[in-house]
Design an enzyme around this catalytic site. Structure first.
Site, short mmCIF file in Angstrom:
data_model
loop_
_atom_site.label_atom_id
_atom_site.label_comp_id
_atom_site.label_asym_id
_atom_site.label_seq_id
_atom_site.Cartn_x
_atom_site.Cartn_y
_atom_site.Cartn_z
N ASP A 51 0.77 -1.37 0.14
CA ASP A 51 0.13 0.02 -0.10
C ASP A 51 0.73 1.37 0.03
O ASP A 51 1.64 1.45 0.75
CB ASP A 51 -0.86 -0.04 1.28
CG ASP A 51 -1.70 -1.28 1.61
OD1 ASP A 51 -1.52 -1.99 0.82
OD2 ASP A 51 -2.36 -0.96 2.76
N GLU A 233 -10.66 -2.39 4.27
CA GLU A 233 -9.24 -1.81 4.79
C GLU A 233 -8.89 -0.41 4.14
O GLU A 233 -10.03 -0.10 3.29
CB GLU A 233 -8.16 -2.77 3.97
CG GLU A 233 -8.30 -4.07 4.53
CD GLU A 233 -7.16 -4.97 4.03
OE1 GLU A 233 -6.28 -5.73 4.67
OE2 GLU A 233 -6.62 -4.94 2.63
C1 FRU Z 1 -3.72 -3.46 2.78
C2 FRU Z 1 -3.12 -3.98 4.05
C3 FRU Z 1 -3.54 -3.07 5.14
C4 FRU Z 1 -2.37 -3.18 6.05
C5 FRU Z 1 -1.24 -3.53 5.21
C6 FRU Z 1 -0.05 -4.24 5.76
O1 FRU Z 1 -3.36 -4.16 1.66
O2 FRU Z 1 -3.63 -5.43 4.37
O3 FRU Z 1 -4.75 -3.15 5.66
O4 FRU Z 1 -2.20 -2.09 6.93
O5 FRU Z 1 -1.81 -3.99 4.06
O6 FRU Z 1 0.91 -4.41 4.76
#
Ligand code: FRU
Length: 528
Positions: A51, A233
């Site tokens: 992300d 998320e």
């Molecule tokens: C989304 C996610 C978020 C988390 C991160 C962990 O892709 O699962 O919810 O903070 O990636 O790398």
């Protein structure tokens, strides 16, 4: 020289004993680097990225942080990597910003520019930048505890280069919710408070704070609303002016890691109002949601966890978003060796009235046009079955065009390589959908769902003309239909560079108008 190497080396490695290779081992790193490292999209210099995090604009620079595991090309202990840019296209990677610590991995979050030093972290007139992120405790995860995720802050007094974690972290304890993460903060003018949204399993929770240290829970949104096929998320909440009206609305983005319309990860959106405390769906949007169930920002399989830049108020109300150009279904398996995954191109978001409701529209940021070198333009042309549009490198290109909307059959573009591998994208009039078909695009069998079927997207525009804008960058295609009302973003991994561009029309004679093709190879070097 770059060009020479880009072609000769892959041909050499693959050419001597060529059997279609499907595992990363078959492709030497240099070949993979040149074949797959995008010209313009941001990629980490090495190893894993997911992300985008903590994006803010300050003193002429756009900052991008990202979920990063610097030691391997698969997901692992999460750090925040960092990159800087003056135009959101050409990026320079910086030293790692945040390292995991005894409280856990550093999961996704955001950053704000604290102009008025509400946090009190500012010293000697230096403007503090405050990051808010999730601490994810792996020991607790392994022990199957619920309180795995808490929210913490860190501040920077050197414009985002180095960070100090707050000694009294976490600033929000876990309230007994296993998935409780990804805080996104913005300054809410009329309540004169920081407002934060975070993902709490199947809803978004909203908090506020006068100083980024003490947080008050305000409300929650989302239970039973929109798509809930996967855990929620990476939310984002921001205000947009409605095009052509003297009115603004709030848009709430929420990413679903699995089971999106074309399978896997994608981002949905909601349109409503926000009074500083609660997000309330706009009644017309709510009406549409009841009928349609969900609204997606991008229908392709590779645009996930996208959020917007903070502190761009001086940019005429524009909101810029960047997404992670991958999908949890296969992200750790894509056939790149030295690094894994790229970001999407940054996009300007806008909100348009549509029927009695609204649509979120995305367009590549304006600065992309500065990278264009014209290759070909063409006025109206009939398409009798098929037409060759360009022969030569089409690994880093942009095109714009208008099509007459066919009423039966398909009209679509085909990018192909020497080996006959091809990527198709266009409009299917029988089904009234746009599509990307990567089933024959090269290396596809690293995952059973990478290319098991074409991806489709509804057409929202009713116009008899179909406008399109497409960006191809070695391993990705981003298609903006009808001025960005429907978008599809997907990756693909050919075993040789694509070097032919055709348009095909099945059934009736097609019409192509105002075609323009540009080379987009970065004149500033590749992005890492
Ligand atoms: C989304 C996610 C978020 C988390 C991160 C962990 O892709 O699962 O919810 O903070 O990636 O790398």
């Amino acid at each position: 020289m770059k060009k020479l190497f880009g072609y000769i080396i892959p041909f050499f490695f693959l050419g001597c004993d060529f059997t279609p290779s499907t595992t990363t081992e078959n492709l030497a790193p240099i070949a993979e680097e040149k074949l797959y490292r995008p010209y313009l999209h941001f990629t980490p210099a090495s190893n894993w990225m997911n992300d985008p995090n903590g994006m803010f604009y300050f003193n002429g620079k756009y900052h991008l942080y990202f979920q990063h595991y610097p030691d391997k090309n698969v997901w692992g202990p999460m750090h925040w990597g960092h990159a800087k840019s003056e135009d959101m296209i050409h990026w320079e990677e910086q030293p790692i910003a945040l390292y995991p610590d005894e409280k856990g991995y550093i999961f996704s979050g955001s950053a704000v520019v604290d102009h008025n030093n509400t946090s009190g972290f500012g010293k000697e007139g230096k403007t503090p930048i405050i990051a808010m992120f999730t601490h994810h405790n792996m020991d607790k995860e392994k022990a199957q505890q619920v309180d795995v995720e808490t929210q913490s802050i860190a501040y920077s007094l050197d414009e985002g280069k180095t960070w100090t974690k707050y000694a009294q972290n976490p600033v929000i304890e876990n309230p007994g919710i296993r998935d409780f993460r990804d805080p996104k903060v913005f300054w809410h003018e009329s309540s004169a408070k920081w407002v934060m949204v975070l993902a709490a399993h199947d809803q978004v929770m909203i908090y506020n704070s006068p100083n980024m240290r003490e947080w008050t829970y305000l409300s929650a949104f989302g239970k039973g609303i929109g798509n809930h096929d996967a855990v929620w998320e990476c939310p984002d909440l921001f205000e947009l002016n409605v095009k052509g009206r003297s009115q603004s609305k709030y848009v709430l983005l929420v990413s679903n890691s699995r089971k999106s319309p074309n399978s896997g990860s994608a981002t949905q959106y909601f349109v409503g109002d926000f009074d500083g405390k609660e997000f309330i769906l706009d009644p017309s949007f709510k009406e549409e949601l009841i009928q349609k169930k969900d609204f997606w920002m991008d229908f392709g399989k590779d645009n996930y966890a996208g959020v917007t830049w903070q502190n761009t108020q001086t940019h005429a109300g524009d909101k810029y978003l960047i997404g992670w150009m991958s999908n949890w279904e296969y992200a750790t398996k894509v056939p790149t060796v030295g690094w894994r995954s790229a970001m999407t191109l940054p996009r300007t978001l806008s909100l348009h009235p549509h029927d009695s409701s609204y649509r979120l529209v995305s367009q590549p940021v304006k600065t992309l046009k500065e990278y264009r070198e014209e290759l070909k333009t063409m006025e109206s042309q009939p398409i009798d079955q098929e037409m060759l549009l360009y022969q030569g490198e089409v690994a880093g290109i942009e095109m714009e065009f208008t099509l007459d909307r066919p009423h039966a059959g398909k009209i679509f573009f085909v990018l192909s390589s020497d080996l006959g591998e091809h990527l198709d994208f266009g409009y299917d009039a029988d089904k009234e959908v746009y599509f990307i078909d990567r089933t024959q695009s090269g290396r596809v069998d690293f995952s059973p769902t990478f290319a098991n079927q074409r991806s489709i997207a509804p057409r929202f525009s009713a116009s008899e003309k179909i406008k399109g804008r497409v960006i191809v960058d070695k391993t990705s295609v981003e298609v903006f239909w009808d001025d960005g009302m429907t978008t599809l973003t997907e990756t693909f991994f050919p075993t040789r560079p694509m070097h032919k561009l055709k348009i095909k029309s099945t059934n009736e004679k097609g019409m192509l108008h105002d075609f323009a093709l540009y080379d987009l190879k970065s004149n500033k070097g590749e992005n890492k």
